[in-house]
Design a protein around this motif. Structure first.
Motif, PDB file in Angstrom:
ATOM      1  N   LYS A  59      -0.231   2.853  24.587  1.00 45.68           N
ATOM      2  CA  LYS A  59       0.961   2.337  25.255  1.00 45.68           C
ATOM      3  C   LYS A  59       1.056   0.819  25.063  1.00 45.68           C
ATOM      4  CE  LYS A  59       3.379   2.263  29.676  1.00 45.68           C
ATOM      5  NZ  LYS A  59       3.349   2.671  31.108  1.00 45.68           N
ATOM      6  N   GLY A  60       2.216   0.359  24.614  1.00 46.13           N
ATOM      7  CA  GLY A  60       2.439  -1.072  24.443  1.00 46.13           C
ATOM      8  C   GLY A  60       1.840  -1.653  23.176  1.00 46.13           C
ATOM      9  N   GLU A  61       1.329  -0.828  22.275  1.00 45.81           N
ATOM     10  CA  GLU A  61       0.769  -1.325  21.016  1.00 45.81           C
ATOM     11  C   GLU A  61       1.817  -1.299  19.901  1.00 45.81           C
ATOM     12  OE1 GLU A  61      -3.986  -0.250  21.345  1.00 45.81           O
ATOM     13  OE2 GLU A  61      -2.636   1.141  20.297  1.00 45.81           O
ATOM     14  N   GLY A  62       1.581  -2.153  18.916  1.00 49.11           N
ATOM     15  CA  GLY A  62       2.490  -2.213  17.780  1.00 49.11           C
ATOM     16  C   GLY A  62       1.757  -1.998  16.476  1.00 49.11           C
ATOM     17  N   ARG A  63       2.449  -1.455  15.502  1.00 47.24           N
ATOM     18  CA  ARG A  63       1.846  -1.184  14.211  1.00 47.24           C
ATOM     19  C   ARG A  63       2.887  -1.397  13.115  1.00 47.24           C
ATOM     20  NH1 ARG A  63      -1.198   4.305  14.213  1.00 47.24           N
ATOM     21  NH2 ARG A  63      -2.648   3.040  15.446  1.00 47.24           N
ATOM     22  N   LEU A  64       2.407  -1.749  11.946  1.00 46.61           N
ATOM     23  CA  LEU A  64       3.275  -1.935  10.786  1.00 46.61           C
ATOM     24  C   LEU A  64       2.835  -0.970   9.689  1.00 46.61           C
ATOM     25  CD1 LEU A  64       5.510  -3.668   9.357  1.00 46.61           C
ATOM     26  CD2 LEU A  64       3.638  -5.092   8.483  1.00 46.61           C
ATOM     27  N   GLN A  65       3.804  -0.338   9.045  1.00 44.20           N
ATOM     28  CA  GLN A  65       3.521   0.584   7.955  1.00 44.20           C
ATOM     29  C   GLN A  65       4.306   0.132   6.719  1.00 44.20           C
ATOM     30  OE1 GLN A  65       4.997   4.984   7.312  1.00 44.20           O
ATOM     31  NE2 GLN A  65       3.227   5.032   8.686  1.00 44.20           N
ATOM     32  N   LEU A  66       3.572  -0.246   5.676  1.00 38.51           N
ATOM     33  CA  LEU A  66       4.194  -0.630   4.416  1.00 38.51           C
ATOM     34  C   LEU A  66       4.117   0.549   3.462  1.00 38.51           C
ATOM     35  CD1 LEU A  66       2.651  -4.206   3.950  1.00 38.51           C
ATOM     36  CD2 LEU A  66       4.756  -3.559   5.145  1.00 38.51           C
ATOM     37  N   VAL A  67       5.224   0.853   2.783  1.00 39.40           N
ATOM     38  CA  VAL A  67       5.315   2.062   1.970  1.00 39.40           C
ATOM     39  C   VAL A  67       5.819   1.696   0.571  1.00 39.40           C
ATOM     40  CG1 VAL A  67       6.250   4.399   1.805  1.00 39.40           C
ATOM     41  CG2 VAL A  67       5.917   3.339   4.053  1.00 39.40           C
ATOM     42  N   THR A  68       5.150   2.237  -0.449  1.00 41.54           N
ATOM     43  CA  THR A  68       5.601   2.041  -1.830  1.00 41.54           C
ATOM     44  C   THR A  68       5.115   3.219  -2.665  1.00 41.54           C
ATOM     45  OG1 THR A  68       5.763   0.431  -3.627  1.00 41.54           O
ATOM     46  CG2 THR A  68       3.583   0.755  -2.661  1.00 41.54           C
ATOM     47  N   ALA A  69       5.471   3.217  -3.960  1.00 43.92           N
ATOM     48  CA  ALA A  69       5.033   4.286  -4.860  1.00 43.92           C
ATOM     49  C   ALA A  69       3.562   4.091  -5.218  1.00 43.92           C
ATOM     50  CB  ALA A  69       5.892   4.297  -6.119  1.00 43.92           C
ATOM     51  N   ASP A  70       2.882   5.189  -5.481  1.00 46.39           N
ATOM     52  CA  ASP A  70       1.472   5.154  -5.867  1.00 46.39           C
ATOM     53  C   ASP A  70       1.320   5.666  -7.289  1.00 46.39           C
ATOM     54  OD1 ASP A  70      -1.287   4.805  -5.482  1.00 46.39           O
ATOM     55  OD2 ASP A  70      -1.544   6.934  -5.002  1.00 46.39           O
ATOM     56  N   GLY A  71       0.365   5.100  -8.032  1.00 42.18           N
ATOM     57  CA  GLY A  71       0.132   5.534  -9.390  1.00 42.18           C
ATOM     58  C   GLY A  71       0.593   4.505 -10.408  1.00 42.18           C
ATOM     59  N   PRO A  72       0.594   4.875 -11.694  1.00 42.15           N
ATOM     60  CA  PRO A  72       1.016   3.939 -12.744  1.00 42.15           C
ATOM     61  C   PRO A  72       2.463   3.506 -12.560  1.00 42.15           C
ATOM     62  CG  PRO A  72      -0.101   5.851 -13.679  1.00 42.15           C
ATOM     63  CD  PRO A  72       0.140   6.163 -12.238  1.00 42.15           C
ATOM     64  N   ALA A  73       2.793   2.339 -13.085  1.00 42.82           N
ATOM     65  CA  ALA A  73       4.147   1.815 -12.975  1.00 42.82           C
ATOM     66  C   ALA A  73       5.147   2.778 -13.612  1.00 42.82           C
ATOM     67  CB  ALA A  73       4.235   0.449 -13.653  1.00 42.82           C
ATOM     68  N   LEU A  74       6.197   3.095 -12.852  1.00 45.09           N
ATOM     69  CA  LEU A  74       7.290   3.966 -13.285  1.00 45.09           C
ATOM     70  C   LEU A  74       6.869   5.410 -13.517  1.00 45.09           C
ATOM     71  CD1 LEU A  74       9.136   1.586 -15.764  1.00 45.09           C
ATOM     72  CD2 LEU A  74       9.592   1.940 -13.334  1.00 45.09           C
ATOM     73  N   LEU A  75       5.600   5.730 -13.244  1.00 45.01           N
ATOM     74  CA  LEU A  75       5.109   7.107 -13.351  1.00 45.01           C
ATOM     75  C   LEU A  75       4.346   7.449 -12.073  1.00 45.01           C
ATOM     76  CD1 LEU A  75       3.817   7.093 -17.048  1.00 45.01           C
ATOM     77  CD2 LEU A  75       5.925   8.159 -16.186  1.00 45.01           C
ATOM     78  N   PRO A  76       5.035   7.475 -10.935  1.00 47.10           N
ATOM     79  CA  PRO A  76       4.353   7.629  -9.654  1.00 47.10           C
ATOM     80  C   PRO A  76       3.705   8.996  -9.497  1.00 47.10           C
ATOM     81  CG  PRO A  76       6.714   7.885  -9.372  1.00 47.10           C
ATOM     82  CD  PRO A  76       6.503   7.443 -10.798  1.00 47.10           C
ATOM     83  N   THR A  77       2.582   8.984  -8.812  1.00 47.22           N
ATOM     84  CA  THR A  77       1.882  10.224  -8.494  1.00 47.22           C
ATOM     85  C   THR A  77       2.033  10.583  -7.024  1.00 47.22           C
ATOM     86  OG1 THR A  77      -0.159   8.966  -8.087  1.00 47.22           O
ATOM     87  CG2 THR A  77       0.184   9.849 -10.304  1.00 47.22           C
ATOM     88  N   GLY A  78       2.681   9.736  -6.261  1.00 45.59           N
ATOM     89  CA  GLY A  78       2.862   9.971  -4.837  1.00 45.59           C
ATOM     90  C   GLY A  78       3.311   8.715  -4.133  1.00 45.59           C
ATOM     91  N   VAL A  79       3.008   8.651  -2.849  1.00 46.49           N
ATOM     92  CA  VAL A  79       3.416   7.523  -2.004  1.00 46.49           C
ATOM     93  C   VAL A  79       2.179   6.864  -1.408  1.00 46.49           C
ATOM     94  CG1 VAL A  79       4.766   6.817   0.014  1.00 46.49           C
ATOM     95  CG2 VAL A  79       5.597   8.655  -1.463  1.00 46.49           C
ATOM     96  N   LEU A  80       2.174   5.539  -1.404  1.00 39.42           N
ATOM     97  CA  LEU A  80       1.067   4.765  -0.838  1.00 39.42           C
ATOM     98  C   LEU A  80       1.502   4.175   0.502  1.00 39.42           C
ATOM     99  CD1 LEU A  80      -1.757   3.387  -1.217  1.00 39.42           C
ATOM    100  CD2 LEU A  80      -0.510   1.461  -2.243  1.00 39.42           C
ATOM    101  N   TYR A  81       0.647   4.323   1.519  1.00 42.41           N
ATOM    102  CA  TYR A  81       0.924   3.794   2.854  1.00 42.41           C
ATOM    103  C   TYR A  81      -0.154   2.776   3.224  1.00 42.41           C
ATOM    104  CZ  TYR A  81       3.770   8.056   3.191  1.00 42.41           C
ATOM    105  OH  TYR A  81       4.671   9.065   2.961  1.00 42.41           O
ATOM    106  N   VAL A  82       0.260   1.627   3.695  1.00 40.34           N
ATOM    107  CA  VAL A  82      -0.669   0.620   4.202  1.00 40.34           C
ATOM    108  C   VAL A  82      -0.388   0.451   5.693  1.00 40.34           C
ATOM    109  CG1 VAL A  82      -1.367  -1.795   4.121  1.00 40.34           C
ATOM    110  CG2 VAL A  82      -0.847  -0.582   1.993  1.00 40.34           C
ATOM    111  N   ASP A  83      -1.422   0.621   6.510  1.00 43.09           N
ATOM    112  CA  ASP A  83      -1.281   0.525   7.967  1.00 43.09           C
ATOM    113  C   ASP A  83      -1.878  -0.784   8.457  1.00 43.09           C
ATOM    114  OD1 ASP A  83      -0.133   3.180   8.449  1.00 43.09           O
ATOM    115  OD2 ASP A  83      -2.096   3.934   7.821  1.00 43.09           O
TER     116      ASP A  83
END
Length: 320
Positions: A206-230
């Motif tokens: 309760k009352g906590e905050g978090r940031l989630q950064l999201v981008t593509a994962d894998g080689p450039a322009l050939l993504p294998t999934g999604v990368l999450y940074v917490d």
């Protein structure tokens, strides 16, 4: 006129033709022109396809390396001035609604994110469609603003259009992230990195905050999934307005790796013009000559190729 003189007037090879039967001679005369036309037509179309594909590939590389980066830089410069002005006038949105009670317009600058360890500083705009992410990171409209209680979600491209989030995988635990919003400056500390199928972080207290950064994962322009940074909020929690939009209301075009199907008609339209122009250039080359045709045709072909590449880029997933 003697027979010998008449023989000298015959076309070269006539004697060989005279030895053929009438049926074979008729078949040969009927098939030869058609074969020449077929070969000429095949070379014509092959040349047009080769020219169109070469121009398009060149334009795609130029778009990824140069044109997209310039578009990103230009959008960032304009967004930075708009954000600075709105912060000075205390009208920067701090929730899902603006000061007039309407949903914050997509593309509105809402924050400035800085990651010192990556040398990153980008203006964050409202929304996460592919069009918005061309100009830099976007804030997911269903999440809280950075610095508030809850999880704030920011999406950014990995490689195209400046690739602002392309180095997120280099973030180490404890790396600091600073974000300026209409409520002040908030700081976060990275504590985790995950991909599809990895365990989710513990629920927020309760009352906590978090940031989630999201981008593509894998080689450039050939993504294998999604990368999450917490990252965990380490500064004081800002006042958090009530939410009027939940995750279930988020449009498909604003979700990670979303594609824009509405862009494909533009791709086909531009591609048709590119092919037609290549055919015209090849036709003019036979009428005008090489230098005159290339001087006029090459700039036109490249311009249409860049337009086609831009339309194609609009149809790709929003995190590439």
């Amino acid at each position: 006129m003697s027979q010998g003189t008449t023989g000298n007037l015959l076309p070269k090879g006539a004697a060989a033709l005279g030895r053929l039967s009438p049926r074979k001679l008729a078949a040969l005369m009927a098939s030869a022109p058609a074969a020449r036309v077929a070969v000429r037509d095949a070379r014509w179309w092959l040349g047009a396809v080769w020219l169109a594909v070469s121009a398009l590939l060149l334009a795609m590389v130029a778009h990824i390396v140069l044109v997209g980066a310039l578009q990103h830089s230009r959008t960032q410069a304009v967004a930075y001035n708009d954000l600075r002005s709105s912060l000075a006038n205390a009208v920067t949105p701090v929730g899902q609604l603006d000061f007039e009670g309407n949903l914050v317009a997509l593309g509105t600058p809402v924050a400035l994110i800085s990651i010192p360890s990556l040398g990153l500083q980008e203006v964050v705009r409202q929304g996460t469609t592919g069009e918005i992410l061309r100009g830099g990171p976007g804030h997911s409209v269903d999440s809280v603003m950075p610095g508030q209680a809850g999880t704030s979600i920011l999406l950014g491209r990995q490689s195209s259009y400046g690739g602002p989030f392309g180095a997120l995988q280099k973030l180490a635990p404890g790396a600091e992230i600073s974000i300026v919003t209409g409520q002040g400056t908030s700081t976060y500390a990275v504590f985790g990195m995950r991909r599809g199928g990895d365990p989710l972080p513990d629920p927020l207290g309760k009352g906590e905050g978090r940031l989630q950064l999201v981008t593509a994962d894998g080689p450039a322009l050939l993504p294998t999934g999604v990368l999450y940074v917490d990252a965990q909020l380490t500064s004081t929690v800002m006042a958090t307005p009530s939410a009027v939009m939940l995750a279930s209301a988020l449009l498909a075009s604003q979700k990670p790796m979303a594609m824009n199907p509405d862009a494909w008609p533009g791709v086909f339209f531009s591609l048709q013009w590119l092919v037609a122009t290549c055919l015209l250039v090849l036709w003019l080359r036979r009428r005008w000559g090489g230098w005159q045709t290339w001087i006029v045709g090459v700039p036109l072909v490249l311009a249409l190729a860049v337009a086609t590449a831009d339309a194609f880029a609009s149809a790709l997933p929003n995190l590439l």
